[in-house]
Scaffold this motif. Sequence first.
Motif, PDB file in Angstrom:
ATOM      1  N   SER A 207       2.982  11.460   5.129  1.00  0.00           N
ATOM      2  CA  SER A 207       2.340  10.153   4.980  1.00  0.00           C
ATOM      3  C   SER A 207       1.569   9.731   6.216  1.00  0.00           C
ATOM      4  O   SER A 207       1.049   8.606   6.249  1.00  0.00           O
TER       5      SER A 207
ATOM      6  N   PHE B 144       5.128  10.445  -4.718  1.00  0.00           N
ATOM      7  CA  PHE B 144       5.593  11.487  -3.808  1.00  0.00           C
ATOM      8  C   PHE B 144       6.281  12.591  -4.615  1.00  0.00           C
ATOM      9  O   PHE B 144       7.005  12.314  -5.566  1.00  0.00           O
TER      10      PHE B 144
ATOM     11  N   LYS C 116      -6.417  14.713  -3.226  1.00  0.00           N
ATOM     12  CA  LYS C 116      -4.982  14.913  -3.488  1.00  0.00           C
ATOM     13  C   LYS C 116      -4.623  16.365  -3.315  1.00  0.00           C
ATOM     14  O   LYS C 116      -5.306  17.212  -3.875  1.00  0.00           O
TER      15      LYS C 116
ATOM     16  N   THR D  35      -2.122   8.212   5.865  1.00  0.00           N
ATOM     17  CA  THR D  35      -2.158   6.818   5.432  1.00  0.00           C
ATOM     18  C   THR D  35      -1.682   5.886   6.527  1.00  0.00           C
ATOM     19  O   THR D  35      -2.245   4.800   6.737  1.00  0.00           O
TER      20      THR D  35
ATOM     21  N   LEU E 289       0.825  -1.211   0.000  1.00  0.00           N
ATOM     22  CA  LEU E 289       0.000   0.000   0.000  1.00  0.00           C
ATOM     23  C   LEU E 289       0.858   1.259   0.000  1.00  0.00           C
ATOM     24  O   LEU E 289       0.629   2.186  -0.792  1.00  0.00           O
ATOM     25  N   LEU E 290       1.864   1.310   0.870  1.00  0.00           N
ATOM     26  CA  LEU E 290       2.679   2.515   0.979  1.00  0.00           C
ATOM     27  C   LEU E 290       3.563   2.729  -0.249  1.00  0.00           C
ATOM     28  O   LEU E 290       3.889   3.868  -0.582  1.00  0.00           O
TER      29      LEU E 290
ATOM     30  N   GLY F 211      -6.548  10.661   1.959  1.00  0.00           N
ATOM     31  CA  GLY F 211      -6.145   9.792   0.864  1.00  0.00           C
ATOM     32  C   GLY F 211      -7.012   9.940  -0.366  1.00  0.00           C
ATOM     33  O   GLY F 211      -6.574   9.689  -1.493  1.00  0.00           O
TER      34      GLY F 211
ATOM     35  N   SER G 169       2.773   2.230  -3.355  1.00  0.00           N
ATOM     36  CA  SER G 169       1.980   2.960  -4.340  1.00  0.00           C
ATOM     37  C   SER G 169       1.794   4.418  -3.953  1.00  0.00           C
ATOM     38  O   SER G 169       1.700   5.294  -4.822  1.00  0.00           O
ATOM     39  N   VAL G 170       1.758   4.699  -2.649  1.00  0.00           N
ATOM     40  CA  VAL G 170       1.635   6.086  -2.193  1.00  0.00           C
ATOM     41  C   VAL G 170       2.951   6.837  -2.397  1.00  0.00           C
ATOM     42  O   VAL G 170       2.971   7.975  -2.878  1.00  0.00           O
ATOM     43  N   PHE G 171       4.058   6.210  -2.029  1.00  0.00           N
ATOM     44  CA  PHE G 171       5.358   6.862  -2.156  1.00  0.00           C
ATOM     45  C   PHE G 171       5.798   7.009  -3.609  1.00  0.00           C
ATOM     46  O   PHE G 171       6.649   7.844  -3.911  1.00  0.00           O
TER      47      PHE G 171
END
Length: 313
Positions: A229, A202, A313, A232, A194-195, A310, A197-199
Amino acid sequence: MTLTTPEAPAGLPAPTTPGRGRGRSRRAGRADTRLPRARARRPLLFWPVTAAVTAFVLAFVAPFLVIVTNAFKTSADYRNNGPLSWPEEWNWDILADVWERVGFTQKLVNSVQISLGVVLIAVVLALFNAYALGIGRVRWRNAFLVFFLAVNVLPQEGMVYPVYYVFREVGLYDTKLGYTLLIGVVYSAFGTYLLTSVFAGFPRELLEAAALDGASRWTTLWRIVLPMSWPTLSVMCVFFFVWSWNEFLMPLVLLISGENQTVPLGLSVLQGQYSSDPTAMSAAALLGVVPMIAFFLVFQRTLTRGISAGAVK
């Protein structure tokens, strides 16, 4: 030469410019005809949505109400009137009796300790792994992501026997430490996926600016990546705590001692092979659900803010 509009005599309306008054009156007439239509459409959408939401809420609340009503019944009341009837006499002593029979104090402490340990291990490992894969862009990044995805889809039933024999060999069987490490590592795979895909999205400008200012990788992670972050991460903490609290199969296999068991395993103590006490099981289920309700009431704002952050954006 300037033209002026003649003033109207007293008691008569002022003259209007040709065309303007007609346009305004037409627009006003159109607005007046649109308002009743909008007001007429609102109830058609409002009541079906309200009915659907009410039915959805009742579908989730009804089992909890059944547990509450049966938790305070006597065994004779349950046998005579069934599970859906209102208690004839509220039996308040059953909660204390179940608390003593199950040893709920020790199991509650074990669940809190294990869940907090799982959250700490899973979030820390996921944060470091995702920082290396999402921002560091290490080699074989896609292969690592496929591996973590495979760990997420692997059923727990396929892990029971290998983990059982490995824990017996290394001395971690029937220990809270070994179980906490296992569940924390398993949950960290989901957190890493999960993280990452978030990072991956960035802002690179912030990372380049930090590098120009002389910030190390640890400083960048601690001062820039972690604060941005946190929404999340807070959602992950809530989910990991709830998931670890509700685990049943793994603690049933790996935690066989009464002093190491968790709250969900307390329900199995009241269920025998040939006999059962539905009122006692309902009371035990109520005791197991109340901590989760209190947990959600305390952290509902954190969960809502994390999901909202989340989504926007």
